[in-house]
Design a protein around this motif. Structure first.
Motif, PDB file in Angstrom:
ATOM      1  N   ASP A   4       0.696  -1.037  -0.126  1.00  0.00           N
ATOM      2  CA  ASP A   4       0.057   0.004   0.093  1.00  0.00           C
ATOM      3  C   ASP A   4       0.748   1.134  -0.148  1.00  0.00           C
ATOM      4  OD1 ASP A   4      -2.350   1.383   0.062  1.00  0.00           O
ATOM      5  OD2 ASP A   4      -2.367   1.560   2.299  1.00  0.00           O
ATOM      6  N   GLY A   5       0.901   1.829  -1.200  1.00  0.00           N
ATOM      7  CA  GLY A   5       1.894   3.083  -1.416  1.00  0.00           C
ATOM      8  C   GLY A   5       3.131   3.098  -1.607  1.00  0.00           C
ATOM      9  N   TYR A   6       3.698   1.758  -1.636  1.00  0.00           N
ATOM     10  CA  TYR A   6       5.231   1.588  -1.945  1.00  0.00           C
ATOM     11  C   TYR A   6       5.554   0.449  -2.636  1.00  0.00           C
ATOM     12  CZ  TYR A   6       5.799  -1.381   2.110  1.00  0.00           C
ATOM     13  OH  TYR A   6       5.685  -2.389   3.026  1.00  0.00           O
ATOM     14  N   ILE A   7       6.783   0.178  -3.160  1.00  0.00           N
ATOM     15  CA  ILE A   7       7.252  -0.957  -3.852  1.00  0.00           C
ATOM     16  C   ILE A   7       8.475  -1.276  -3.127  1.00  0.00           C
ATOM     17  CG2 ILE A   7       8.097  -2.425  -6.082  1.00  0.00           C
ATOM     18  CD1 ILE A   7       5.977  -0.195  -7.493  1.00  0.00           C
ATOM     19  N   PHE A   8       8.580  -2.590  -2.582  1.00  0.00           N
ATOM     20  CA  PHE A   8      10.050  -2.904  -2.112  1.00  0.00           C
ATOM     21  C   PHE A   8      10.613  -3.663  -3.063  1.00  0.00           C
ATOM     22  CE2 PHE A   8      12.287  -6.193   0.152  1.00  0.00           C
ATOM     23  CZ  PHE A   8      13.181  -5.607   0.970  1.00  0.00           C
ATOM     24  N   ILE A   9      11.812  -3.553  -3.607  1.00  0.00           N
ATOM     25  CA  ILE A   9      12.774  -4.049  -4.498  1.00  0.00           C
ATOM     26  C   ILE A   9      13.954  -4.622  -3.750  1.00  0.00           C
ATOM     27  CG2 ILE A   9      13.821  -4.061  -6.506  1.00  0.00           C
ATOM     28  CD1 ILE A   9      12.002  -1.801  -7.397  1.00  0.00           C
ATOM     29  N   SER A  10      14.270  -5.920  -3.978  1.00  0.00           N
ATOM     30  CA  SER A  10      15.428  -6.564  -3.449  1.00  0.00           C
ATOM     31  C   SER A  10      16.150  -7.359  -4.792  1.00  0.00           C
ATOM     32  CB  SER A  10      15.254  -7.353  -2.166  1.00  0.00           C
ATOM     33  OG  SER A  10      16.439  -7.990  -2.046  1.00  0.00           O
ATOM     34  N   HIS A  11      17.191  -6.883  -5.110  1.00  0.00           N
ATOM     35  CA  HIS A  11      17.978  -7.654  -6.404  1.00  0.00           C
ATOM     36  C   HIS A  11      19.068  -7.899  -6.151  1.00  0.00           C
ATOM     37  CE1 HIS A  11      18.025  -8.396 -10.514  1.00  0.00           C
ATOM     38  NE2 HIS A  11      19.258  -7.670 -10.620  1.00  0.00           N
ATOM     39  N   HIS A  12      19.534  -9.171  -6.516  1.00  0.00           N
ATOM     40  CA  HIS A  12      21.036  -9.840  -6.335  1.00  0.00           C
ATOM     41  C   HIS A  12      21.664  -9.581  -7.689  1.00  0.00           C
ATOM     42  CE1 HIS A  12      18.884 -11.728  -2.884  1.00  0.00           C
ATOM     43  NE2 HIS A  12      19.882 -11.034  -2.254  1.00  0.00           N
ATOM     44  N   ILE A  13      22.993  -9.109  -7.701  1.00  0.00           N
ATOM     45  CA  ILE A  13      23.911  -9.053  -8.830  1.00  0.00           C
ATOM     46  C   ILE A  13      25.294  -9.826  -8.494  1.00  0.00           C
ATOM     47  CG2 ILE A  13      22.986  -6.813  -9.584  1.00  0.00           C
ATOM     48  CD1 ILE A  13      25.180  -5.542  -8.873  1.00  0.00           C
ATOM     49  N   PRO A  14      25.874 -10.323  -9.528  1.00  0.00           N
ATOM     50  CA  PRO A  14      27.131 -11.018  -9.041  1.00  0.00           C
ATOM     51  C   PRO A  14      28.280  -9.843  -9.110  1.00  0.00           C
ATOM     52  CG  PRO A  14      26.634 -11.343 -11.507  1.00  0.00           C
ATOM     53  CD  PRO A  14      25.409 -10.692 -10.922  1.00  0.00           C
ATOM     54  N   VAL A  15      29.185  -9.803  -8.310  1.00  0.00           N
ATOM     55  CA  VAL A  15      30.238  -8.998  -8.151  1.00  0.00           C
ATOM     56  C   VAL A  15      31.570  -9.951  -8.285  1.00  0.00           C
ATOM     57  CG1 VAL A  15      31.304  -7.176  -6.596  1.00  0.00           C
ATOM     58  CG2 VAL A  15      28.910  -7.336  -6.873  1.00  0.00           C
ATOM     59  N   PHE A  16      32.675  -9.547  -8.801  1.00  0.00           N
ATOM     60  CA  PHE A  16      33.705 -10.241  -8.995  1.00  0.00           C
ATOM     61  C   PHE A  16      34.751  -9.795  -8.080  1.00  0.00           C
ATOM     62  CE2 PHE A  16      37.859 -11.431 -11.060  1.00  0.00           C
ATOM     63  CZ  PHE A  16      37.661 -12.772 -11.153  1.00  0.00           C
ATOM     64  N   ASP A  17      35.231 -10.675  -7.231  1.00  0.00           N
ATOM     65  CA  ASP A  17      36.282 -10.477  -6.351  1.00  0.00           C
ATOM     66  C   ASP A  17      37.583 -10.756  -6.982  1.00  0.00           C
ATOM     67  OD1 ASP A  17      38.264 -10.498  -4.070  1.00  0.00           O
ATOM     68  OD2 ASP A  17      36.669 -11.395  -2.748  1.00  0.00           O
ATOM     69  N   LYS A  18      38.406  -9.821  -7.419  1.00  0.00           N
ATOM     70  CA  LYS A  18      39.664 -10.005  -8.000  1.00  0.00           C
ATOM     71  C   LYS A  18      40.682 -11.056  -7.284  1.00  0.00           C
ATOM     72  CE  LYS A  18      39.458  -5.952 -10.876  1.00  0.00           C
ATOM     73  NZ  LYS A  18      40.206  -4.499 -11.148  1.00  0.00           N
ATOM     74  N   GLU A  19      40.658 -10.637  -5.766  1.00  0.00           N
ATOM     75  CA  GLU A  19      41.518 -11.237  -4.933  1.00  0.00           C
ATOM     76  C   GLU A  19      41.389 -12.890  -4.799  1.00  0.00           C
ATOM     77  OE1 GLU A  19      42.554  -9.612  -1.187  1.00  0.00           O
ATOM     78  OE2 GLU A  19      42.791  -7.650  -2.099  1.00  0.00           O
ATOM     79  N   ALA A  20      39.975 -13.071  -4.819  1.00  0.00           N
ATOM     80  CA  ALA A  20      39.699 -14.573  -4.484  1.00  0.00           C
ATOM     81  C   ALA A  20      39.245 -15.064  -5.830  1.00  0.00           C
ATOM     82  CB  ALA A  20      38.300 -14.652  -3.797  1.00  0.00           C
ATOM     83  N   LYS A  21      39.277 -14.315  -7.090  1.00  0.00           N
ATOM     84  CA  LYS A  21      39.297 -14.864  -8.386  1.00  0.00           C
ATOM     85  C   LYS A  21      37.740 -15.612  -8.474  1.00  0.00           C
ATOM     86  CE  LYS A  21      43.822 -14.580  -9.713  1.00  0.00           C
ATOM     87  NZ  LYS A  21      45.012 -15.135  -9.847  1.00  0.00           N
ATOM     88  N   THR A  22      36.968 -15.207  -7.854  1.00  0.00           N
ATOM     89  CA  THR A  22      35.465 -15.774  -7.909  1.00  0.00           C
ATOM     90  C   THR A  22      34.310 -14.541  -7.739  1.00  0.00           C
ATOM     91  OG1 THR A  22      34.139 -17.380  -7.074  1.00  0.00           O
ATOM     92  CG2 THR A  22      35.117 -16.143  -5.271  1.00  0.00           C
ATOM     93  N   SER A  23      33.161 -15.016  -8.005  1.00  0.00           N
ATOM     94  CA  SER A  23      32.113 -13.985  -7.998  1.00  0.00           C
ATOM     95  C   SER A  23      31.455 -14.161  -6.750  1.00  0.00           C
ATOM     96  CB  SER A  23      30.970 -13.975  -8.982  1.00  0.00           C
ATOM     97  OG  SER A  23      31.765 -13.883 -10.248  1.00  0.00           O
ATOM     98  N   ARG A  24      30.913 -13.397  -6.148  1.00  0.00           N
ATOM     99  CA  ARG A  24      29.979 -13.280  -4.983  1.00  0.00           C
ATOM    100  C   ARG A  24      28.602 -12.762  -5.128  1.00  0.00           C
ATOM    101  NH1 ARG A  24      29.582  -8.521  -2.196  1.00  0.00           N
ATOM    102  NH2 ARG A  24      31.379  -7.098  -2.524  1.00  0.00           N
ATOM    103  N   ARG A  25      27.803 -13.129  -4.466  1.00  0.00           N
ATOM    104  CA  ARG A  25      26.312 -12.259  -4.582  1.00  0.00           C
ATOM    105  C   ARG A  25      26.312 -10.890  -3.865  1.00  0.00           C
ATOM    106  NH1 ARG A  25      21.190 -15.169  -2.598  1.00  0.00           N
ATOM    107  NH2 ARG A  25      22.175 -14.549  -0.388  1.00  0.00           N
ATOM    108  N   ALA A  26      25.703  -9.890  -4.611  1.00  0.00           N
ATOM    109  CA  ALA A  26      25.619  -8.618  -3.738  1.00  0.00           C
ATOM    110  C   ALA A  26      24.157  -8.151  -3.861  1.00  0.00           C
ATOM    111  CB  ALA A  26      26.517  -7.513  -4.422  1.00  0.00           C
ATOM    112  N   GLU A  27      23.840  -7.714  -2.942  1.00  0.00           N
ATOM    113  CA  GLU A  27      22.352  -7.241  -2.789  1.00  0.00           C
ATOM    114  C   GLU A  27      22.160  -5.782  -3.276  1.00  0.00           C
ATOM    115  OE1 GLU A  27      18.232  -7.404   0.061  1.00  0.00           O
ATOM    116  OE2 GLU A  27      20.117  -8.280   0.891  1.00  0.00           O
ATOM    117  N   ILE A  28      21.114  -5.442  -3.973  1.00  0.00           N
ATOM    118  CA  ILE A  28      20.828  -4.011  -4.164  1.00  0.00           C
ATOM    119  C   ILE A  28      19.374  -3.749  -4.165  1.00  0.00           C
ATOM    120  CG2 ILE A  28      22.742  -3.383  -5.481  1.00  0.00           C
ATOM    121  CD1 ILE A  28      20.866  -3.474  -7.977  1.00  0.00           C
TER     122      ILE A  28
END
Length: 75
Positions: free
Chosen positions: A51-75
């Motif tokens: 009622d009166g607003y929209i809640f958005i939670s979205h996940h994107i991959p973020v690459f960690d150069k040191e670990a040489k892997t991707s992790r999930r980041a929430e926006i």
């Protein structure tokens, strides 16, 4: 937290804490479960219209150069 007034209000909360939640309670009619969820990372992405607003939670991959892997980041 950023709050821009106009026809549409955008509230961006980065690493929310209890004082951010109290401010949201004071300035909006947010569902208590949504406010509680803001204190920890979301398990899944979602868009929820309330009622009166929209809640958005979205996940994107973020690459960690040191670990040489991707992790999930929430926006």
């Amino acid at each position: 937290m950023t709050h821009i007034k106009g026809k549409t209000n955008w509230i961006n909360v980065f690493k929310p804490n209890e004082s951010d939640i109290e401010l949201l309670k004071k300035h909006g009619k947010f569902h208590p479960l949504i406010l509680k969820e803001l204190l920890s990372p979301s398990a899944r992405a979602r868009v929820e219209q309330n009622d009166g607003y929209i809640f958005i939670s979205h996940h994107i991959p973020v690459f960690d150069k040191e670990a040489k892997t991707s992790r999930r980041a929430e926006i």
